[in-house]
Write a protein that holds these residues in place. Sequence first.
Motif, PDB file in Angstrom:
ATOM      1  N   ILE A  49     142.732  25.051 -16.218  1.00  0.00           N
ATOM      2  CA  ILE A  49     142.430  26.012 -15.145  1.00  0.00           C
ATOM      3  C   ILE A  49     141.328  25.545 -14.196  1.00  0.00           C
ATOM      4  O   ILE A  49     140.871  26.323 -13.373  1.00  0.00           O
ATOM      5  CB  ILE A  49     142.084  27.411 -15.706  1.00  0.00           C
ATOM      6  N   LYS A  50     140.929  24.295 -14.286  1.00  0.00           N
ATOM      7  CA  LYS A  50     139.873  23.809 -13.388  1.00  0.00           C
ATOM      8  C   LYS A  50     140.237  24.017 -11.920  1.00  0.00           C
ATOM      9  O   LYS A  50     139.389  24.342 -11.106  1.00  0.00           O
ATOM     10  CB  LYS A  50     139.568  22.343 -13.656  1.00  0.00           C
ATOM     11  N   LYS A  51     141.500  23.846 -11.570  1.00  0.00           N
ATOM     12  CA  LYS A  51     141.934  23.970 -10.178  1.00  0.00           C
ATOM     13  C   LYS A  51     142.120  25.423  -9.747  1.00  0.00           C
ATOM     14  O   LYS A  51     142.347  25.700  -8.575  1.00  0.00           O
ATOM     15  CB  LYS A  51     143.240  23.202  -9.969  1.00  0.00           C
ATOM     16  N   GLU A  52     142.023  26.353 -10.677  1.00  0.00           N
ATOM     17  CA  GLU A  52     142.256  27.773 -10.375  1.00  0.00           C
ATOM     18  C   GLU A  52     141.103  28.413  -9.587  1.00  0.00           C
ATOM     19  O   GLU A  52     141.258  29.480  -9.036  1.00  0.00           O
ATOM     20  CB  GLU A  52     142.481  28.571 -11.666  1.00  0.00           C
ATOM     21  N   LYS A  53     139.947  27.799  -9.600  1.00  0.00           N
ATOM     22  CA  LYS A  53     138.769  28.355  -8.927  1.00  0.00           C
ATOM     23  C   LYS A  53     138.442  29.762  -9.466  1.00  0.00           C
ATOM     24  O   LYS A  53     138.516  30.765  -8.746  1.00  0.00           O
ATOM     25  CB  LYS A  53     138.956  28.381  -7.425  1.00  0.00           C
ATOM     26  N   ILE A  54     138.077  29.794 -10.723  1.00  0.00           N
ATOM     27  CA  ILE A  54     137.706  31.038 -11.394  1.00  0.00           C
ATOM     28  C   ILE A  54     136.466  31.620 -10.711  1.00  0.00           C
ATOM     29  O   ILE A  54     135.506  30.912 -10.423  1.00  0.00           O
ATOM     30  CB  ILE A  54     137.436  30.776 -12.898  1.00  0.00           C
ATOM     31  N   ASP A  55     136.481  32.931 -10.469  1.00  0.00           N
ATOM     32  CA  ASP A  55     135.360  33.591  -9.803  1.00  0.00           C
ATOM     33  C   ASP A  55     134.289  34.059 -10.786  1.00  0.00           C
ATOM     34  O   ASP A  55     133.090  33.980 -10.483  1.00  0.00           O
ATOM     35  CB  ASP A  55     135.864  34.810  -9.007  1.00  0.00           C
ATOM     36  N   PHE A  56     134.710  34.580 -11.943  1.00  0.00           N
ATOM     37  CA  PHE A  56     133.753  35.157 -12.888  1.00  0.00           C
ATOM     38  C   PHE A  56     134.149  34.832 -14.326  1.00  0.00           C
ATOM     39  O   PHE A  56     135.331  34.701 -14.635  1.00  0.00           O
ATOM     40  CB  PHE A  56     133.698  36.690 -12.754  1.00  0.00           C
ATOM     41  N   ILE A  57     133.135  34.763 -15.180  1.00  0.00           N
ATOM     42  CA  ILE A  57     133.351  34.640 -16.621  1.00  0.00           C
ATOM     43  C   ILE A  57     132.747  35.876 -17.277  1.00  0.00           C
ATOM     44  O   ILE A  57     131.578  36.208 -17.043  1.00  0.00           O
ATOM     45  CB  ILE A  57     132.668  33.385 -17.207  1.00  0.00           C
ATOM     46  N   TYR A  58     133.544  36.553 -18.080  1.00  0.00           N
ATOM     47  CA  TYR A  58     133.075  37.660 -18.909  1.00  0.00           C
ATOM     48  C   TYR A  58     133.298  37.256 -20.357  1.00  0.00           C
ATOM     49  O   TYR A  58     134.329  36.685 -20.689  1.00  0.00           O
ATOM     50  CB  TYR A  58     133.835  38.954 -18.603  1.00  0.00           C
ATOM     51  N   SER A  59     132.321  37.581 -21.210  1.00  0.00           N
ATOM     52  CA  SER A  59     132.394  37.137 -22.593  1.00  0.00           C
ATOM     53  C   SER A  59     131.830  38.170 -23.551  1.00  0.00           C
ATOM     54  O   SER A  59     130.906  38.920 -23.214  1.00  0.00           O
ATOM     55  CB  SER A  59     131.601  35.833 -22.742  1.00  0.00           C
ATOM     56  N   SER A  60     132.358  38.164 -24.751  1.00  0.00           N
ATOM     57  CA  SER A  60     131.736  38.867 -25.874  1.00  0.00           C
ATOM     58  C   SER A  60     130.350  38.257 -26.068  1.00  0.00           C
ATOM     59  O   SER A  60     130.130  37.089 -25.747  1.00  0.00           O
ATOM     60  CB  SER A  60     132.587  38.644 -27.133  1.00  0.00           C
ATOM     61  N   ASP A  61     129.441  39.035 -26.609  1.00  0.00           N
ATOM     62  CA  ASP A  61     128.081  38.528 -26.813  1.00  0.00           C
ATOM     63  C   ASP A  61     127.849  37.980 -28.219  1.00  0.00           C
ATOM     64  O   ASP A  61     126.713  37.766 -28.619  1.00  0.00           O
ATOM     65  CB  ASP A  61     127.055  39.610 -26.478  1.00  0.00           C
ATOM     66  N   PHE A  62     128.907  37.733 -28.983  1.00  0.00           N
ATOM     67  CA  PHE A  62     128.753  37.109 -30.297  1.00  0.00           C
ATOM     68  C   PHE A  62     128.515  35.609 -30.129  1.00  0.00           C
ATOM     69  O   PHE A  62     128.928  35.014 -29.141  1.00  0.00           O
ATOM     70  CB  PHE A  62     129.989  37.349 -31.165  1.00  0.00           C
ATOM     71  N   TYR A  63     127.902  35.003 -31.109  1.00  0.00           N
ATOM     72  CA  TYR A  63     127.468  33.610 -30.979  1.00  0.00           C
ATOM     73  C   TYR A  63     128.621  32.652 -30.693  1.00  0.00           C
ATOM     74  O   TYR A  63     128.540  31.811 -29.797  1.00  0.00           O
ATOM     75  CB  TYR A  63     126.704  33.164 -32.235  1.00  0.00           C
TER      76      TYR A  63
END
Length: 191
Positions: A49-63
């Motif tokens: 997905i490098k070429k997808e130009k992701i706008d945001f990353i959302y993540s769980s806060d677990f390690y």
Amino acid sequence: MNNHYFIIRHGENVYQVKKKRFIYPLRDNFSIKMTQKGKDQVKRSLKRIKKEKIDFIYSSDFYRTKETAKIASRELNIKKINFDKRLRDVNLGVFHGRLKEEYYKFFNYKKRKFSKRPPEGESWADLKKRMLSFLNDIDRKYKNKKILIVGHGDPLWLFEGIIKKISNQKLLKEVFYKKNFIKVGELRKVN
């Protein structure tokens, strides 16, 4: 216009290798780190997905998901990671840290996981509500953005089902009969 979602499950971790018979402890800690294989799985998946130009990353806060999100941040050149507690893994209540077979005996019928809660935990219906709340908030906040969600197996499976408008019955078939459950380190585009 709707947002475009990509989901990635954290890479392989030490519990999946050395403590397979046990459920993760409830308190997420540094003992649940990704293995080198897990980090490599994530890097390989993100190349797609490098070429997808992701706008945001959302993540769980677990390690283990934080580790995955940090790799995604570097690989995709996105400086900010948004951590959201609603993306955490399913709460298995009193079964955290115990043998998996105890948890499976509690349900004795897989379909009950949607309606039956483990003591001090949540059902899949509860988890689905949590994921829907997250999705609704993101869709109110953004329009036509490409968003990477870093998470855990059950929440991501239900998130994908919500977006695709799949019934609980069909979700069960997907996971138990078709074995179409998101694997560790796997990346999916969710339409």
